[in-house]
Design an enzyme around this catalytic site. Structure first.
Site, PDB file in Angstrom:
ATOM      1  CB  SER A  35      -0.948  -0.027   1.204  1.00  0.00           C
ATOM      2  OG  SER A  35      -1.917   0.999   1.107  1.00  0.00           O
ATOM      3  CG  HIS A  94      -5.352  -2.556   0.105  1.00  0.00           C
ATOM      4  ND1 HIS A  94      -4.495  -2.168  -0.897  1.00  0.00           N
ATOM      5  CD2 HIS A  94      -5.197  -1.667   1.119  1.00  0.00           C
ATOM      6  CE1 HIS A  94      -3.850  -1.076  -0.500  1.00  0.00           C
ATOM      7  NE2 HIS A  94      -4.260  -0.749   0.714  1.00  0.00           N
ATOM      8  CD  GLU A 150      -2.422  -2.659  -3.691  1.00  0.00           C
ATOM      9  OE1 GLU A 150      -3.648  -2.765  -3.472  1.00  0.00           O
ATOM     10  OE2 GLU A 150      -1.701  -1.849  -3.090  1.00  0.00           O
TER      11      GLU A 150
END
Length: 307
Positions: free
Chosen positions: A119, A278, A208
């Protein structure tokens, strides 16, 4: 801030960890509470390593784990400590990007050690990539946390398999690709344009994302990467979790339409539906090492992290 560029020298790969080695736990982005830190320490110690928590790991300044100077100090202390053999980021959130100019890349190249996170930690992965040091996209959490241990001790992890039932899997095309794997969170990669000088030619790109402001964010981020030339010469795309987009539509388009439109211009194999990013139980994979993407077989096979 000066632009971070690719070094000219070759850097050795991190060495594999041995029992009783030290793993530093730091918070370069948002803060972690005491129970989460304790759980992370317990996981690392259950693997036979020693955990060393950064002095400012639980500091709080708004959504940040303390000030920029303090967060950078913890990260650099871990880089400069010869006992520390790997660095775990306790969480993402926001704030890693602020530290890019302050990372002691000389210490990183002199004593290579992987950083582990995803992230917001994609910002740091870009620094590690530019320094020529492999890192780990993943987390020391969830049912698959043990994969991190396997990577750190030099084992080759099992191939990551696409799940045809996972949202986004229908983006998979066909064909095979090879090259070093690199990438992470889509927005963080786009934010790096003009700040870090990533050369991704010959790489398989990992992407992602999660929904925050709708499809426009995905479109703008991919367009920025494409128009900047950051994706020139990539050999394939591995697509992980598309969290929050499952039931989201904007004027008859979904995130899948945006990704097909933007990624289709690359003309490379795409493998989607991968359990990366995630998720409650994400798979961890090395970045900066060779991989084989087989969209026909639905597998992403990545070389070992450590020498």
């Amino acid at each position: 801030m000066s632009r971070l560029a690719q070094p000219r020298s070759t850097v050795p790969r991190p060495r594999r960890l041995e029992p009783d080695d030290v793993i530093a736990l730091v918070s370069p982005a948002s803060w972690s509470d005491e129970p989460w830190v304790a759980q992370s320490v317990a996981t690392v110690e259950s693997w036979g390593f020693r955990a060393r928590v950064g002095h400012h790991a639980t500091d709080r300044l708004g959504y940040l784990a303390g000030g920029d100077r303090e967060r950078a100090a913890d990260l650099n202390a871990a880089l400069r400590d010869p006992e520390v053999r790997a660095i775990v980021c306790l969480r993402g959130g926001c704030g890693s990007f602020r530290l890019l100019a302050d990372v002691d890349t000389d210490a990183l190249r002199a004593d290579p050690k992987p950083v582990i996170g995803f992230s917001d930690i994609t910002a740091l992965h870009q620094v590690w990539h530019l320094a020529g040091v492999p890192s780990v996209h993943g987390a020391v959490a969830g049912a698959r946390a043990g994969t991190v241990r396997r990577l750190l001790i030099g084992e080759r992890a099992d191939p990551v398999r696409s799940d045809s039932g996972r949202f986004g899997a229908e983006l998979t095309t066909g064909g095979t690709a090879s090259g070093a794997l690199f990438g992470g969170n889509l927005e963080m990669l786009a934010r790096g344009v003009g700040v870090v000088d990533n050369d991704l030619a010959g790489h398989v790109l990992l992407l992602e994302t999660h929904r925050e402001v709708g499809l426009g964010m995905v479109d703008r981020a991919l367009t920025q990467l494409l128009m900047s030339g950051a994706l020139d010469g990539i050999t394939g795309v591995a697509v992980g979790a598309l969290e929050g987009f499952e039931d989201y539509e904007d004027r008859e388009w979904t995130v899948l339409d945006v990704l097909r439109d933007r990624l289709g211009s690359l003309g490379v194999p795409v493998l989607a539906g991968l359990p990366l990013g995630h998720l409650e139980n994400p798979v961890s994979v090395p970045l900066g090492v060779e991989c084989e993407l087989d969209a026909d077989a639905g597998t992403l096979t990545v070389a070992p992290l450590a020498a």
